[in-house]
Scaffold this active site. Sequence first.
Site, PDB file in Angstrom:
ATOM      1  N   ARG A  28     -10.885 -71.359   6.318  1.00 34.04           N
ATOM      2  CA  ARG A  28      -9.923 -72.094   5.495  1.00 34.04           C
ATOM      3  C   ARG A  28     -10.618 -72.952   4.460  1.00 34.04           C
ATOM      4  NH1 ARG A  28      -6.973 -73.355  11.003  1.00 34.04           N
ATOM      5  NH2 ARG A  28      -9.168 -73.171  11.472  1.00 34.04           N
ATOM      6  N   SER A  55      -3.627 -73.929  14.449  1.00 27.64           N
ATOM      7  CA  SER A  55      -2.835 -73.832  15.695  1.00 27.64           C
ATOM      8  C   SER A  55      -2.672 -75.193  16.363  1.00 27.64           C
ATOM      9  CB  SER A  55      -3.511 -72.874  16.684  1.00 27.64           C
ATOM     10  OG  SER A  55      -3.573 -71.577  16.153  1.00 27.64           O
ATOM     11  N   LYS A 108     -11.463 -73.535  28.678  1.00 28.76           N
ATOM     12  CA  LYS A 108     -10.534 -74.107  27.689  1.00 28.76           C
ATOM     13  C   LYS A 108      -9.127 -74.173  28.259  1.00 28.76           C
ATOM     14  CE  LYS A 108     -12.110 -72.917  22.997  1.00 28.76           C
ATOM     15  NZ  LYS A 108     -11.692 -72.174  21.794  1.00 28.76           N
ATOM     16  N   HIS A 118      -3.319 -66.398  10.667  1.00 29.11           N
ATOM     17  CA  HIS A 118      -3.951 -65.326  11.446  1.00 29.11           C
ATOM     18  C   HIS A 118      -3.366 -63.965  11.048  1.00 29.11           C
ATOM     19  CE1 HIS A 118      -4.525 -68.510  14.813  1.00 29.11           C
ATOM     20  NE2 HIS A 118      -5.713 -68.277  14.290  1.00 29.11           N
TER      21      HIS A 118
HETATM   22  P1  ADP Z   1     -11.058 -69.989  17.658  1.00 28.75           P
HETATM   23  O1  ADP Z   1     -10.790 -70.858  18.855  1.00 28.75           O
HETATM   24  O2  ADP Z   1     -11.845 -68.749  17.979  1.00 28.75           O
HETATM   25  O3  ADP Z   1     -11.567 -70.711  16.433  1.00 28.75           O
HETATM   26  P2  ADP Z   1      -8.501 -69.693  16.298  1.00 28.75           P
HETATM   27  O4  ADP Z   1      -7.291 -69.019  16.859  1.00 28.75           O
HETATM   28  O5  ADP Z   1      -8.402 -71.144  15.985  1.00 28.75           O
HETATM   29  O6  ADP Z   1      -9.635 -69.362  17.347  1.00 28.75           O
HETATM   30  O7  ADP Z   1      -8.988 -68.940  14.987  1.00 28.75           O
HETATM   31  C1  ADP Z   1      -9.348 -67.575  14.990  1.00 28.75           C
HETATM   32  C2  ADP Z   1      -9.929 -67.235  13.615  1.00 28.75           C
HETATM   33  O8  ADP Z   1      -8.895 -67.325  12.637  1.00 28.75           O
HETATM   34  C3  ADP Z   1     -11.021 -68.201  13.169  1.00 28.75           C
HETATM   35  O9  ADP Z   1     -11.980 -67.465  12.439  1.00 28.75           O
HETATM   36  C4  ADP Z   1     -10.292 -69.162  12.252  1.00 28.75           C
HETATM   37  O10 ADP Z   1     -11.147 -69.750  11.297  1.00 28.75           O
HETATM   38  C5  ADP Z   1      -9.296 -68.215  11.610  1.00 28.75           C
HETATM   39  N1  ADP Z   1      -8.115 -68.917  11.105  1.00 28.75           N
HETATM   40  C6  ADP Z   1      -7.329 -69.772  11.759  1.00 28.75           C
HETATM   41  N2  ADP Z   1      -6.322 -70.215  10.967  1.00 28.75           N
HETATM   42  C7  ADP Z   1      -6.495 -69.601   9.755  1.00 28.75           C
HETATM   43  C8  ADP Z   1      -5.814 -69.645   8.501  1.00 28.75           C
HETATM   44  N3  ADP Z   1      -4.736 -70.426   8.321  1.00 28.75           N
HETATM   45  N4  ADP Z   1      -6.284 -68.889   7.490  1.00 28.75           N
HETATM   46  C9  ADP Z   1      -7.382 -68.117   7.688  1.00 28.75           C
HETATM   47  N5  ADP Z   1      -8.073 -68.038   8.830  1.00 28.75           N
HETATM   48  C10 ADP Z   1      -7.642 -68.759   9.863  1.00 28.75           C
END
Ligand code: ADP
Length: 162
Positions: free
Chosen positions: A90, A128, A41, A17
């Site tokens: 990803r 995450s 959630k 992130h």
């Molecule tokens: P959500 O519940 O909205 O998917 P996340 O916190 O899981 O929230 O992810 C927020 C954004 O960051 C999403 O677009 C996700 O694809 C992106 N993301 C999460 N991990 C990575 C990573 N390792 N590299 C690039 N983008 C990521």
Amino acid sequence: MLKAAFPGSFDPPTLGHIDIIQRAAGIFDELLVVVAENHQKKYLFSAEERAEMIRRLTVDYRTVSVVICDTLIVDFLQKQGIKLLIRGVRGLEDFSYEFELSMMNKALNPGIETLFMTTDPEYFVLRSSSIKELASFQGNTSGMVPPLVVDALKEKYRTGKN
Ligand code: ADP
């Protein structure tokens, strides 16, 4: 002024992130990181805790700010006057989910464009949910999340607040 928003759960924020935030901050004049608070959630960290971690991690970026949003993201962006929504991808699995989400957002508000940023190869395995699982078994999460998040995860699982 080119403004963009990067919405997500960030439960917790990972190095993946932060990499997207840093790269987007280098492209747009202003970047708003939007911490989602979806009452349906279950999160490990409260919205305020997630937002505060990101604030601390981006303190050196003058053009990055962090807010919490508990409404539809496109409605929120409309009110803020932001037309660009950044999502990180990803791989293919993320892409199909993100693509559908972007189609839904486009149907809700065609004035908001979703832009995808591909992950850095160094971070493409970071997720995450798996990081939380690892931390719940007292596994070592350094190298996946920033040090302050390593500590916050230890604290959560030590005190059994999850
Ligand atoms: P959500 O519940 O909205 O998917 P996340 O916190 O899981 O929230 O992810 C927020 C954004 O960051 C999403 O677009 C996700 O694809 C992106 N993301 C999460 N991990 C990575 C990573 N390792 N590299 C690039 N983008 C990521």
